[in-house]
Structures are given as structure tokens and as C-alpha cells.
Design a protein around this motif. Structure first.
Motif, PDB file in Angstrom:
ATOM      1  N   PRO A 135       8.578  83.317  52.291  1.00 17.70           N
ATOM      2  CA  PRO A 135      10.082  84.331  51.695  1.00 17.70           C
ATOM      3  C   PRO A 135       9.410  85.065  53.083  1.00 17.70           C
ATOM      4  O   PRO A 135       8.602  85.301  53.871  1.00 17.70           O
ATOM      5  N   HIS A 136      10.984  86.169  53.294  1.00 16.50           N
ATOM      6  CA  HIS A 136      10.950  86.479  54.369  1.00 16.50           C
ATOM      7  C   HIS A 136       9.693  87.612  54.209  1.00 16.50           C
ATOM      8  O   HIS A 136       9.667  88.311  53.611  1.00 16.50           O
ATOM      9  N   GLY A 137       8.671  88.006  55.937  1.00 11.69           N
ATOM     10  CA  GLY A 137       7.669  88.333  56.121  1.00 11.69           C
ATOM     11  C   GLY A 137       6.410  87.877  55.896  1.00 11.69           C
ATOM     12  O   GLY A 137       5.649  88.855  55.966  1.00 11.69           O
ATOM     13  N   HIS A 138       6.563  87.335  55.380  1.00  6.97           N
ATOM     14  CA  HIS A 138       5.555  86.441  55.793  1.00  6.97           C
ATOM     15  C   HIS A 138       5.166  85.276  55.889  1.00  6.97           C
ATOM     16  O   HIS A 138       6.017  84.280  56.461  1.00  6.97           O
ATOM     17  N   ARG A 139       4.267  84.723  56.761  1.00  7.78           N
ATOM     18  CA  ARG A 139       3.908  83.528  57.840  1.00  7.78           C
ATOM     19  C   ARG A 139       3.339  82.552  57.217  1.00  7.78           C
ATOM     20  O   ARG A 139       2.524  83.096  56.502  1.00  7.78           O
ATOM     21  N   VAL A 140       3.666  81.368  57.342  1.00  4.60           N
ATOM     22  CA  VAL A 140       3.511  79.680  56.231  1.00  4.60           C
ATOM     23  C   VAL A 140       1.748  79.612  57.147  1.00  4.60           C
ATOM     24  O   VAL A 140       1.855  79.511  58.390  1.00  4.60           O
ATOM     25  N   ILE A 141       0.428  80.175  56.481  1.00  2.75           N
ATOM     26  CA  ILE A 141      -0.673  79.892  57.529  1.00  2.75           C
ATOM     27  C   ILE A 141      -0.981  78.017  57.379  1.00  2.75           C
ATOM     28  O   ILE A 141      -1.181  77.919  56.277  1.00  2.75           O
ATOM     29  N   LEU A 142      -1.106  77.356  58.317  1.00  2.00           N
ATOM     30  CA  LEU A 142      -1.591  75.999  58.126  1.00  2.00           C
ATOM     31  C   LEU A 142      -2.577  75.751  58.405  1.00  2.00           C
ATOM     32  O   LEU A 142      -3.066  74.838  57.907  1.00  2.00           O
ATOM     33  N   TYR A 196      20.113  84.757  58.235  1.00  2.00           N
ATOM     34  CA  TYR A 196      21.781  85.296  57.059  1.00  2.00           C
ATOM     35  C   TYR A 196      21.546  85.576  56.036  1.00  2.00           C
ATOM     36  O   TYR A 196      21.743  86.761  55.958  1.00  2.00           O
ATOM     37  N   ALA A 197      20.438  85.062  54.809  1.00  2.00           N
ATOM     38  CA  ALA A 197      19.941  85.637  53.929  1.00  2.00           C
ATOM     39  C   ALA A 197      20.011  86.715  54.179  1.00  2.00           C
ATOM     40  O   ALA A 197      19.957  88.332  53.647  1.00  2.00           O
ATOM     41  N   PHE A 198      19.064  87.772  55.042  1.00  2.00           N
ATOM     42  CA  PHE A 198      18.481  89.033  55.540  1.00  2.00           C
ATOM     43  C   PHE A 198      19.379  89.404  56.029  1.00  2.00           C
ATOM     44  O   PHE A 198      19.733  90.530  55.868  1.00  2.00           O
ATOM     45  N   CYS A 199      20.510  89.562  56.557  1.00  2.00           N
ATOM     46  CA  CYS A 199      20.765  90.369  57.850  1.00  2.00           C
ATOM     47  C   CYS A 199      22.488  89.766  57.123  1.00  2.00           C
ATOM     48  O   CYS A 199      23.627  91.083  57.004  1.00  2.00           O
ATOM     49  N   ALA A 200      22.656  88.971  56.483  1.00  2.00           N
ATOM     50  CA  ALA A 200      24.321  89.349  56.168  1.00  2.00           C
ATOM     51  C   ALA A 200      24.723  89.617  55.539  1.00  2.00           C
ATOM     52  O   ALA A 200      26.190  91.178  55.576  1.00  2.00           O
ATOM     53  N   PRO A 201      24.468  90.720  54.305  1.00  2.00           N
ATOM     54  CA  PRO A 201      25.283  91.350  53.345  1.00  2.00           C
ATOM     55  C   PRO A 201      25.485  92.348  53.511  1.00  2.00           C
ATOM     56  O   PRO A 201      26.391  93.789  53.751  1.00  2.00           O
ATOM     57  N   PRO A 226      16.237  88.133  66.938  1.00  2.00           N
ATOM     58  CA  PRO A 226      17.199  87.786  66.586  1.00  2.00           C
ATOM     59  C   PRO A 226      18.315  88.742  65.419  1.00  2.00           C
ATOM     60  O   PRO A 226      19.835  88.396  65.532  1.00  2.00           O
ATOM     61  N   ALA A 227      18.022  89.279  64.686  1.00  2.00           N
ATOM     62  CA  ALA A 227      18.866  89.951  64.130  1.00  2.00           C
ATOM     63  C   ALA A 227      20.039  91.098  64.394  1.00  2.00           C
ATOM     64  O   ALA A 227      21.046  91.051  64.345  1.00  2.00           O
ATOM     65  N   GLY A 228      19.671  91.295  65.326  1.00  2.00           N
ATOM     66  CA  GLY A 228      20.702  92.643  66.881  1.00  2.00           C
ATOM     67  C   GLY A 228      21.234  91.600  67.735  1.00  2.00           C
ATOM     68  O   GLY A 228      22.315  91.918  67.720  1.00  2.00           O
ATOM     69  N   TRP A 229      20.841  89.802  67.997  1.00  2.00           N
ATOM     70  CA  TRP A 229      21.975  89.624  68.591  1.00  2.00           C
ATOM     71  C   TRP A 229      23.366  89.050  67.507  1.00  2.00           C
ATOM     72  O   TRP A 229      23.925  89.351  67.928  1.00  2.00           O
ATOM     73  N   VAL A 230      22.980  88.739  66.442  1.00  2.00           N
ATOM     74  CA  VAL A 230      24.265  88.639  65.090  1.00  2.00           C
ATOM     75  C   VAL A 230      24.701  89.408  65.163  1.00  2.00           C
ATOM     76  O   VAL A 230      25.703  89.464  65.214  1.00  2.00           O
ATOM     77  N   ARG A 231      23.655  91.014  65.403  1.00  2.00           N
ATOM     78  CA  ARG A 231      24.961  91.870  64.893  1.00  2.00           C
ATOM     79  C   ARG A 231      25.883  92.443  66.119  1.00  2.00           C
ATOM     80  O   ARG A 231      26.992  92.681  65.990  1.00  2.00           O
ATOM     81  N   ALA A 232      25.052  92.556  67.527  1.00  2.00           N
ATOM     82  CA  ALA A 232      26.033  92.553  68.637  1.00  2.00           C
ATOM     83  C   ALA A 232      27.062  91.262  68.124  1.00  2.00           C
ATOM     84  O   ALA A 232      29.042  91.994  68.812  1.00  2.00           O
ATOM     85  N   MET A 233      27.003  90.235  68.099  1.00  2.00           N
ATOM     86  CA  MET A 233      28.108  89.622  67.888  1.00  2.00           C
ATOM     87  C   MET A 233      28.937  89.918  66.958  1.00  2.00           C
ATOM     88  O   MET A 233      29.841  89.249  66.626  1.00  2.00           O
ATOM     89  N   ALA A 234      28.618  89.708  65.977  1.00  2.00           N
ATOM     90  CA  ALA A 234      29.374  90.485  65.065  1.00  2.00           C
ATOM     91  C   ALA A 234      30.216  91.607  65.125  1.00  2.00           C
ATOM     92  O   ALA A 234      31.692  91.764  64.411  1.00  2.00           O
ATOM     93  N   TYR A 235      29.897  92.721  65.816  1.00  2.00           N
ATOM     94  CA  TYR A 235      30.086  93.883  66.349  1.00  2.00           C
ATOM     95  C   TYR A 235      31.772  93.292  67.190  1.00  2.00           C
ATOM     96  O   TYR A 235      32.551  93.877  67.462  1.00  2.00           O
ATOM     97  N   GLU A 236      31.527  92.501  68.496  1.00  2.00           N
ATOM     98  CA  GLU A 236      32.634  91.772  69.303  1.00  2.00           C
ATOM     99  C   GLU A 236      33.313  91.384  68.418  1.00  2.00           C
ATOM    100  O   GLU A 236      34.762  91.571  68.508  1.00  2.00           O
ATOM    101  N   PRO A 246      24.653  80.549  53.329  1.00  2.00           N
ATOM    102  CA  PRO A 246      24.284  79.763  54.311  1.00  2.00           C
ATOM    103  C   PRO A 246      24.854  78.477  54.468  1.00  2.00           C
ATOM    104  O   PRO A 246      25.382  78.062  55.729  1.00  2.00           O
ATOM    105  N   LEU A 247      24.689  77.990  53.978  1.00  2.00           N
ATOM    106  CA  LEU A 247      24.961  76.417  53.681  1.00  2.00           C
ATOM    107  C   LEU A 247      26.469  76.216  53.452  1.00  2.00           C
ATOM    108  O   LEU A 247      27.019  75.300  54.681  1.00  2.00           O
ATOM    109  N   VAL A 248      27.290  77.273  53.456  1.00  2.00           N
ATOM    110  CA  VAL A 248      28.841  76.640  53.463  1.00  2.00           C
ATOM    111  C   VAL A 248      29.174  77.769  54.775  1.00  2.00           C
ATOM    112  O   VAL A 248      30.066  76.469  55.751  1.00  2.00           O
ATOM    113  N   VAL A 249      28.093  78.414  55.413  1.00  3.77           N
ATOM    114  CA  VAL A 249      28.417  78.882  57.266  1.00  3.77           C
ATOM    115  C   VAL A 249      28.305  77.964  58.047  1.00  3.77           C
ATOM    116  O   VAL A 249      28.683  78.134  58.871  1.00  3.77           O
TER     117      VAL A 249
END
Length: 421
Positions: A132-139, A168-173, A213-223, A332-335
Motif C-alpha cells: 500500500p502507498h506510504g508503506h515499505r515492505v521489510i524483508l 499512476y493510482a496515486f497521481c493520475a486522478p 517521480p510525481a513531479g516528473w510526471v506532472r511536468a510532462m502532463a502539463y507540457e 493503469p493496465l490500460v495506460v
């Protein structure tokens, strides 16, 4: 005039540690305080200081998280070894919290003798299960000393497909709503966000290692959303239905009348909540230019809509305008599959063009002459040649000769045959 919160705040690194220890994302913490996630990021990095009622609420929330962390055994060693020195005003509260943590650690049940001396306890591999977003899997078992944070740790336990789907699920909407504020067109907003994520998937190794990464995608989406080539599309010539509310229509018309650079700066700063340095960096402008663009954009909006002269009111009004449309992003799978099909198409097109070019070159080499053939020179006029003279009338003797020849031609002499000897 704003005042600092009465409750002392811990240092920026401690604020971030407390949030991560409580397994909270920036968005979740921001929703509790009533600010944006970018504001929480600025507070945790030290770029800005919490002030006013929001700062007091944030300080109380950090105290509550600190109390909860004192009862968590996984953070005792990290707090005692790697925590930076607290601020002078927060020394007493930190000493009290540290004493509570030590007391809780002493009262914990010690492991049995047969379990002592064993190595770190491992858990099953969860690399194929999206975290889930915000959690890291500890091995492995979390070490007693806090390791240095690395951006790639958040996606280290995820496959590229899972990491892309989580981003995608976190940033796209939110990006679709922001692109709608930039363009005023729902279909263009969705296509711009999908195209930005398709480019991100093609360049995923670079995006996955990016600090934001979210800022990278946001800049590309704005362009993609502000691309001038949209005006040549047939569907762009037909306007879409405006928002149903009259005030929303007026606000959207005001936004679309702004220059693209001013509109983008206003959406980033007052809509998304980025700071001026981040806004200037994302718009590829200096901080002074970003300030001027923001000031002119606010003046243009306030001139037509005086109710939005307050930046805080403008921020919430932009959020409401983007939220009333109920814009939905694709799966996300469709995209991801669409981006792969697009990449395959252009790859095959490039290969076909290369083959045609090679064939044309080979045909030209095969049919080209192998030796030099001089060209035929153009004709020239020869000087000094008398013009041809036309025949004149025949004399009497010439006419008699002609008649005689014509008669002899019909009869003629006998044919001579060779005689044998």
C-alpha cells in the motif's frame, strides 16, 4: 500577523521520522492538518516553518505521533542513536519522550533464553504483492540503528509494473483535474495525463530513480496539456459543455484567458500548493519571473472575480472547480499496454522506413551508369553556305528530252543476256 505555534516543534528530520514511524503518507497527514501535501513536504525539509493555527495543529499532531511512537518497540534504538539534537525550546519534551520510551523498553518482556543469539528473523518474500502507498515492505527485521533514507527504498520490493501502477493510482486522478484547469477540456486532460504516463513507462528506469517521480510526471502532463498542436485537431474546434455553475464558468473563462505560462504558475502555486522555488523550477523560469507571473495572474482573476482576491479562497475554489467535474482516469493496465502498443507501432514504422530507404538506395546503385557518357552538344548554325536554289522553268530542249526519256522508259531496250562460249 501570524505567530508560531505555542507547542515547540521538533527539527524537520524528526518530523519526517515521526510521520514515517506512524505509517502515514504526506497526503494523509496533510488531510488531518488541513493543508496540501506539498506544504507538509516543505515543513519536513525545512524550507518553511509551520505558523498560525495550522502550525499549532501540526505541532499537536506531532506530539500525539511521538507519544504513539514511544509505545512502539521498533523505534527505540533508532530514536536513541540517530535522532538529531532537538531545538532548545523542545529539549524538555524530547527528554520526557525519550524517558517514556526507555521505560517502555525496560518493561517489555525479554525473549526466552533459547531465542537469544539468533540472527535476524526473516519474513516471506512479498515482492510480488503490491505494498500500500506510504508503506515499505521489510524483508528482514528492522535494525536497531536507523539506516540512511534512500528514495529507491520505497520501490525496492516492487516490480516495475507494480511500482508504475502504484504511482499512476496515486497521481493520475489529481493530474487529470489539474490538466482540466489548464485546458478547460475533459478529453484533452485525460489524454494528456495518459500520454505523460506512457512516456514515463517508456523511460521508467529514469523516472523510478528520480527524487520526485510525481513531479516528473506532472511536468510532462502539463507540457502535453498545453501543447499548441491541439488547436489543429478537429475535435478541438468544437467547444465542450461548460461547468453548470455560473461562478465556475466565469472562473474557467478567466483561467483560459490567461497566458499559458501564467495559468500554469497559478495552478501550481495556488492550486497544487507548490512553493515559489519549486514552481519556478517546474516552469523553467527564475523565481522573480515566477513571482511576477503569479502576481499578474492573481490580479487578472481578482479583477474579474473580486471574491477570489484572497489566495486561500482562490486555492479552495480551484480545488472545488476541478472536483465538480468527476473526471476519471483510465486503468493503469490500460495506460501501460497502450504505451507499449504505441512504442511497438513506432518501432515497426521506423524499421519499415529504414528498409524502404535501404531498398531505394540499392536500386539507385544498381541502375546507375557505370561509366561517363558525355552529353550530346546542341546544334550550331554553319555560316557561309548559300541557300538552296529552287528549279526554274524548263527550256524547250529540256522539255523534249523529258518527253523522250519518258517514252523510252516504257519500252526500253532488250535485256542483254550473257551468251555461253
Amino acid at each position: 500577523m501570524t505567530q508560531s505555534p505555542a507547542i515547540p516543534l521538533p527539527p524537520p528530520k524528526e518530523r519526517r521520522r515521526l510521520r514515517e514511524a506512524a505509517s502515514l503518507t504526506r497526503a494523509q497527514l496533510a488531510s488531518r492538518v488541513g493543508v496540501t501535501s506539498e506544504t507538509v513536504r516543505a515543513w519536513e525539509t525545512g524550507r518553511s516553518t509551520p505558523r498560525g493555527r495550522k502550525g499549532e495543529k501540526y505541532a499537536k499532531l506531532l506530539v500525539a505521533l511521538d507519544d504513539e511512537a514511544g509505545m512502539t518497540p521498533l523505534q527505540d534504538g533508532a530514536a536513541d542513536s540517530d535522532d538529531p539534537e532537538p531545538a532548545p525550546g523542545a529539549a524538555a519534551s524530547h527528554r520526557a519522550a525519550r524517558a517514556r520510551r526507555k521505560t517502555a523498553a525496560t518493561d517489555r518482556k525479554r525473549p526466552a533464553a533459547k531465542d537469544r543469539g539468533r540472527g535476524p528473523v526473516t519474513v516471506p518474500d512479498r515482492s510480488r504483492t503490491p505494498a500500500p502507498h506510504g508503506h515499505r515492505v521489510i524483508l528482514t527485521e528492522r535494525p536497531r540503528t536507523k539506516p540512511p533514507y534512500r528514495p529507491e527504498d520505497a520501490i525496492a520490493a516492487l516490480t516495475p509494473d507494480q511500482a508504475f501502477d502504484a504511482l499512476y493510482a496515486f497521481c493520475a486522478p489529481a493530474l487529470v483535474r489539474q490538466a482540466y484547469l489548464l485546458t478547460g477540456r475533459r478529453e484533452v486532460a485525460r489524454e494528456s495525463v495518459e500520454r505523460a504516463f506512457q512516456i514515463a513507462w517508456q523511460r521508467w528506469p529514469e523516472v523510478a530513480r528520480d527524487r520526485d517521480p510525481a513531479g516528473w510526471v506532472r511536468a510532462m502532463a502539463y507540457e502535453c496539456a498545453l501543447s499548441p498542436w491541439h488547436r489543429f485537431r478537429p475535435r478541438y474546434r468544437h467547444p465542450e459543455p461548460p461547468p453548470p455553475d455560473a461562478f465556475d464558468r466565469a472562473l474557467m473563462d478567466t483561467l483560459l484567458k490567461l497566458p499559458p505560462s501564467y495559468r500554469r504558475t497559478l495552478v501550481l502555486h495556488d492550486g497544487v500548493g507548490l512553493g515559489l522555488p519549486e514552481t519556478a523550477a517546474e516552469t523553467e523560469a527564475s523565481t522573480r519571473a515566477a513571482v511576477n507571473r503569479l502576481a499578474h495572474a492573481r490580479e487578472a482573476v481578482a479583477e474579474r472575480l473580486p471574491e477570489l482576491a484572497d489566495p486561500e479562497t482562490l486555492h479552495w475554489r480551484l480545488v472545488e472547480l476541478a472536483s465538480t467535474e468527476r473526471l476519471r482516469a483510465a486503468k493503469p493496465l490500460v495506460v501501460r499496454k497502450g504505451g507499449e502498443r504505441r512504442a511497438r507501432f513506432w518501432t515497426r514504422a521506423a524499421i519499415a522506413f529504414t528498409v524502404v530507404l535501404i531498398g531505394t538506395t540499392a536500386l539507385t546503385v544498381r541502375t546507375a551508369p557505370t561509366r561517363y557518357e558525355p552529353p550530346v552538344p546542341a546544334g550550331e548554325t554553319v555560316q557561309g553556305v548559300p541557300p538552296p536554289v529552287a528549279p526554274g522553268p524548263l527550256s524547250e530542249s529540256e522539255r523534249d528530252l523529258r518527253a523522250k526519256l519518258r517514252k523510252e522508259e516504257q519500252k526500253g531496250p532488250d535485256r542483254l543476256l550473257p551468251q555461253p562460249r
